[in-house]
Enzyme design. Sequence first.
Site, mmCIF file in Angstrom:
data_model
loop_
_atom_site.group_PDB
_atom_site.id
_atom_site.type_symbol
_atom_site.label_atom_id
_atom_site.label_comp_id
_atom_site.label_asym_id
_atom_site.label_seq_id
_atom_site.Cartn_x
_atom_site.Cartn_y
_atom_site.Cartn_z
ATOM 1 N N LYS A 58 40.247 59.678 33.294
ATOM 2 C CA LYS A 58 40.917 60.238 32.107
ATOM 3 C C LYS A 58 41.671 59.147 31.365
ATOM 4 O O LYS A 58 41.991 58.086 31.940
ATOM 5 C CB LYS A 58 41.906 61.349 32.502
ATOM 6 C CG LYS A 58 43.062 60.933 33.453
ATOM 7 C CD LYS A 58 44.290 60.303 32.805
ATOM 8 C CE LYS A 58 45.354 59.900 33.809
ATOM 9 N NZ LYS A 58 46.317 58.918 33.342
ATOM 10 N N GLY B 49 45.675 53.497 35.442
ATOM 11 C CA GLY B 49 46.114 54.607 34.588
ATOM 12 C C GLY B 49 44.963 55.525 34.220
ATOM 13 O O GLY B 49 45.094 56.385 33.359
ATOM 14 N N LEU B 50 43.819 55.345 34.914
ATOM 15 C CA LEU B 50 42.630 56.159 34.620
ATOM 16 C C LEU B 50 42.521 57.365 35.555
ATOM 17 O O LEU B 50 41.590 58.166 35.444
ATOM 18 C CB LEU B 50 41.368 55.298 34.739
ATOM 19 C CG LEU B 50 41.246 54.179 33.697
ATOM 20 C CD1 LEU B 50 40.197 53.148 34.114
ATOM 21 C CD2 LEU B 50 40.875 54.765 32.332
ATOM 22 N N GLY B 51 43.481 57.478 36.489
ATOM 23 C CA GLY B 51 43.556 58.656 37.357
ATOM 24 C C GLY B 51 42.448 58.761 38.386
ATOM 25 O O GLY B 51 42.156 59.856 38.868
ATOM 26 N N GLY B 52 41.834 57.632 38.750
ATOM 27 C CA GLY B 52 40.689 57.678 39.670
ATOM 28 C C GLY B 52 40.994 58.342 41.008
ATOM 29 O O GLY B 52 40.227 59.199 41.462
ATOM 30 N N SER C 104 43.398 60.422 41.732
ATOM 31 C CA SER C 104 43.716 61.840 41.515
ATOM 32 C C SER C 104 42.443 62.648 41.280
ATOM 33 O O SER C 104 42.317 63.789 41.738
ATOM 34 C CB SER C 104 44.617 61.992 40.286
ATOM 35 O OG SER C 104 45.724 61.136 40.388
ATOM 36 N N SER C 105 41.494 62.053 40.567
ATOM 37 C CA SER C 105 40.239 62.748 40.287
ATOM 38 C C SER C 105 39.398 62.883 41.563
ATOM 39 O O SER C 105 38.789 63.931 41.805
ATOM 40 C CB SER C 105 39.465 61.984 39.214
ATOM 41 O OG SER C 105 38.355 62.730 38.778
ATOM 42 N N ASP D 140 48.720 64.079 38.361
ATOM 43 C CA ASP D 140 47.483 64.041 37.571
ATOM 44 C C ASP D 140 46.363 64.923 38.122
ATOM 45 O O ASP D 140 45.401 65.210 37.408
ATOM 46 C CB ASP D 140 46.940 62.596 37.522
ATOM 47 C CG ASP D 140 47.621 61.756 36.440
ATOM 48 O OD1 ASP D 140 48.282 62.330 35.561
ATOM 49 O OD2 ASP D 140 47.480 60.519 36.501
HETATM 50 C C1 LIG Z 1 51.085 58.088 34.245
HETATM 51 C C2 LIG Z 1 50.258 59.324 34.481
HETATM 52 O O1 LIG Z 1 48.983 58.941 35.005
HETATM 53 C C3 LIG Z 1 50.000 60.006 33.147
HETATM 54 O O2 LIG Z 1 49.029 61.023 33.241
HETATM 55 C C4 LIG Z 1 50.929 60.285 35.440
HETATM 56 O O3 LIG Z 1 52.211 60.646 34.971
HETATM 57 C C5 LIG Z 1 51.023 59.757 36.857
HETATM 58 O O4 LIG Z 1 50.470 60.713 37.682
HETATM 59 P P1 LIG Z 1 50.116 60.414 39.235
HETATM 60 O O5 LIG Z 1 49.502 59.069 39.360
HETATM 61 O O6 LIG Z 1 49.352 61.600 39.722
HETATM 62 O O7 LIG Z 1 51.563 60.318 39.836
HETATM 63 P P2 LIG Z 1 52.090 60.768 41.276
HETATM 64 O O8 LIG Z 1 51.222 60.153 42.320
HETATM 65 O O9 LIG Z 1 52.311 62.243 41.312
HETATM 66 O O10 LIG Z 1 53.514 60.057 41.248
HETATM 67 C C6 LIG Z 1 53.711 58.697 41.490
HETATM 68 C C7 LIG Z 1 55.104 58.336 41.069
HETATM 69 O O11 LIG Z 1 55.173 58.284 39.621
HETATM 70 C C8 LIG Z 1 56.404 58.785 39.165
HETATM 71 N N1 LIG Z 1 56.173 59.956 38.279
HETATM 72 C C9 LIG Z 1 54.950 60.532 38.184
HETATM 73 C C10 LIG Z 1 54.737 61.605 37.322
HETATM 74 C C11 LIG Z 1 55.841 62.095 36.580
HETATM 75 N N2 LIG Z 1 55.717 63.147 35.766
HETATM 76 N N3 LIG Z 1 57.059 61.506 36.706
HETATM 77 C C12 LIG Z 1 57.227 60.429 37.526
HETATM 78 O O12 LIG Z 1 58.340 59.893 37.596
HETATM 79 C C13 LIG Z 1 57.225 59.163 40.398
HETATM 80 O O13 LIG Z 1 58.017 58.041 40.716
HETATM 81 C C14 LIG Z 1 56.155 59.358 41.470
HETATM 82 O O14 LIG Z 1 56.653 59.100 42.758
HETATM 83 N N1 LIG Z 2 40.378 57.605 46.374
HETATM 84 C C1 LIG Z 2 41.210 56.704 45.844
HETATM 85 N N2 LIG Z 2 40.809 55.939 44.818
HETATM 86 C C2 LIG Z 2 41.650 55.029 44.260
HETATM 87 N N3 LIG Z 2 42.913 54.809 44.676
HETATM 88 C C3 LIG Z 2 43.366 55.556 45.689
HETATM 89 C C4 LIG Z 2 42.540 56.517 46.312
HETATM 90 N N4 LIG Z 2 43.260 57.103 47.265
HETATM 91 C C5 LIG Z 2 44.465 56.541 47.268
HETATM 92 N N5 LIG Z 2 44.560 55.600 46.323
HETATM 93 C C6 LIG Z 2 45.768 54.805 46.026
HETATM 94 O O1 LIG Z 2 46.284 55.293 44.785
HETATM 95 C C7 LIG Z 2 46.719 54.214 43.970
HETATM 96 C C8 LIG Z 2 46.496 54.596 42.503
HETATM 97 O O2 LIG Z 2 45.115 54.705 42.289
HETATM 98 P P1 LIG Z 2 44.511 55.443 41.025
HETATM 99 O O3 LIG Z 2 43.065 55.085 40.890
HETATM 100 O O4 LIG Z 2 44.786 56.895 41.090
HETATM 101 O O5 LIG Z 2 45.361 54.680 39.926
HETATM 102 P P2 LIG Z 2 45.865 55.100 38.557
HETATM 103 O O6 LIG Z 2 44.700 55.422 37.717
HETATM 104 O O7 LIG Z 2 46.772 54.035 38.047
HETATM 105 O O8 LIG Z 2 46.696 56.401 38.808
HETATM 106 P P3 LIG Z 2 47.330 57.400 37.751
HETATM 107 O O9 LIG Z 2 46.706 57.246 36.416
HETATM 108 O O10 LIG Z 2 46.989 58.716 38.399
HETATM 109 O O11 LIG Z 2 48.762 57.029 37.779
HETATM 110 C C9 LIG Z 2 45.901 53.015 44.412
HETATM 111 O O12 LIG Z 2 46.657 51.848 44.322
HETATM 112 C C10 LIG Z 2 45.515 53.319 45.842
HETATM 113 O O13 LIG Z 2 46.333 52.655 46.763
#
Ligand SMILES: C[C@](O)(CO)[C@H](O)COP(=O)(O)OP(=O)(O)OC[C@H]1O[C@@H](n2ccc(N)nc2=O)[C@H](O)[C@@H]1O
Ligand SMILES: Nc1ncnc2c1ncn2[C@@H]1O[C@H](COP(=O)(O)OP(=O)(O)OP(=O)(O)O)[C@@H](O)[C@H]1O
Length: 346
Positions: A11, A134-137, A139-140, A172
Site C-alpha cells: 500500500k 512504509g509499504l506495509g509488506g 502487515s499485508s 496497518d
Molecule cells: C506509518 C503507517 O504505515 C501508515 O499507514 C502506519 O501508521 C504504521 O502502521 P504499522 O506498521 O502497522 O504500525 P504498528 O506495527 O502497529 O506500530 C509500530 C509503532 O508505530 C507507532 N505508531 C503506529 C501507528 C499509529 N497510529 N501510531 C503510532 O504511534 C507506535 O510507536 C507503534 O509501536
Molecule cells: N512477513 C514480514 N515481512 C516483512 N517484515 C516483517 C515481516 N514480519 C515481521 N517483519 C518485521 O516488520 C518490520 C517492518 O516491515 P514492513 O514490511 O511491514 O515495513 P513497513 O512497510 O515499513 O511497515 P509499515 O508501513 O506497516 O509501517 C521489518 O523490519 C521486519 O523486522
Amino acid sequence: MQTINLIAPAKVNLFLGVGRLQPDGYHEVTTVMQALALHDTIHMTLVSSGEQVVLAEPCDEAQPIREHTIEVPAGSGLSVSVNMQWREGIAPADITDQDNLACRAVRVLARLMGRTNDEHVRLVIEKHIPPQSGLGGGSSDAAAALIGAAALWNVDPTDQVIYQAAQEIGADTAFFLHGGSALLEGRGDILRKRYRSRSEQVVIIRPAEGISTAQAYRTFDKAPVYSCDDMLAVLHDATDASEIPLYNNLQAPAELLLPALSDVKGFIRNTTRAGNAEVNSTVADSAGEDDSVAPKDCLLCGSGSATFVVCESLEAAHALTAAARLAGYWARATSFSSIRAAQLPR
Ligand SMILES: C[C@](O)(CO)[C@H](O)COP(=O)(O)OP(=O)(O)OC[C@H]1O[C@@H](n2ccc(N)nc2=O)[C@H](O)[C@@H]1O
Ligand SMILES: Nc1ncnc2c1ncn2[C@@H]1O[C@H](COP(=O)(O)OP(=O)(O)OP(=O)(O)O)[C@@H](O)[C@H]1O
C-alpha cells in the site's frame, strides 16, 4: 494436508495525517490508503495431527528446490513456521519465525478462536515488497495469513474474529482485509469509507536504508505539524481516490532521520526536469525551482523509506525505474490497484 496460495499487496498512503499521541503509545491517524499491484505471494500448508508430509520448497540458487519434512506429534498443539524467499533484489532481513507477522497472525487467530488442535501451519513467503519501506509488506503478509488460516480452518472469511486479530497485530493490517482505496481513522485501523481506486502507473524508489516506523513517530513528536480541518473535510466529501490530495506529515521527520530521502526527491526532480520532461511531465511541470519543495505527484510511502511517483504512462514508469536503478536505488514500476489480501483460486 491442504495447501492454498494467497496474495498480499503493498500500500501507499495518499494522505497521512498523524495527530496526537494517545495514552496507549499510538497516535490518532487520519489516512487514505491505496493498494498497489506489487504484492508478496504466500503458500500456506496445514498439516494435521498424525500426518507426516514432505514439501518441495524453493530454496536458493545453488539448490533451487529442497525437501522440507513436517511431523505433528500428538499433544504438540499449534506450531507455525515460515520459509522467506527474498525476490526483486531485496536484501534479506533477519526475521525469526516467532517475530514474523504472518506467523504471529496465525497464532493470534487460533488464540482468539480458542483453537487448540495439534497441527502445523507452514508458510512460504515470496517477498516482493521491501521491508521498512512504509509499504506495509509485513502487515499485508499478516492479513493474508489470517485469510489463509480462516480458509484452512473453515472459518467464514467475513467473521469479525479476523478483523479483531488484524487489529491486535498492528495498525496497518486491517486495511489489507479491505484493500483498494479507503479512509481509515483511529490508529489507522478503523474503516470509515471506501473510494473508487486510482489506477495509474506508479514507481517506487527506495534508498538502501530503511526507517523504523516507531522511530518516525517519535521524531514527529519532537516538532509535530498537524493537518488542518479543511483537508480532512475533502477526504470525507470525496468519492474517488483521485480527488485525495497527496499529503504526509511524516515526510519531514523521516527526512530528518534519513537525509538520503532528500537526495531521492532531488533525483526525481532532476530526472524529470533534465531533458526528460516526457518521462513524467506532471512531475516536471510542477517541480518549480525550489529544491526544498517536493515535486508534485510524488510522496513518501507511510513512514518511509520508500517514495512513490505517479506516472503518466507505462513507458514513463519504466524510464524512471531504469534511471533510479542506474542511480543506485531500489526501484520498481507497478500501478495503483483495487486488490486486497486474498486467496488465489485453486
Ligand atoms: C506509518 C503507517 O504505515 C501508515 O499507514 C502506519 O501508521 C504504521 O502502521 P504499522 O506498521 O502497522 O504500525 P504498528 O506495527 O502497529 O506500530 C509500530 C509503532 O508505530 C507507532 N505508531 C503506529 C501507528 C499509529 N497510529 N501510531 C503510532 O504511534 C507506535 O510507536 C507503534 O509501536
Ligand atoms: N512477513 C514480514 N515481512 C516483512 N517484515 C516483517 C515481516 N514480519 C515481521 N517483519 C518485521 O516488520 C518490520 C517492518 O516491515 P514492513 O514490511 O511491514 O515495513 P513497513 O512497510 O515499513 O511497515 P509499515 O508501513 O506497516 O509501517 C521489518 O523490519 C521486519 O523486522
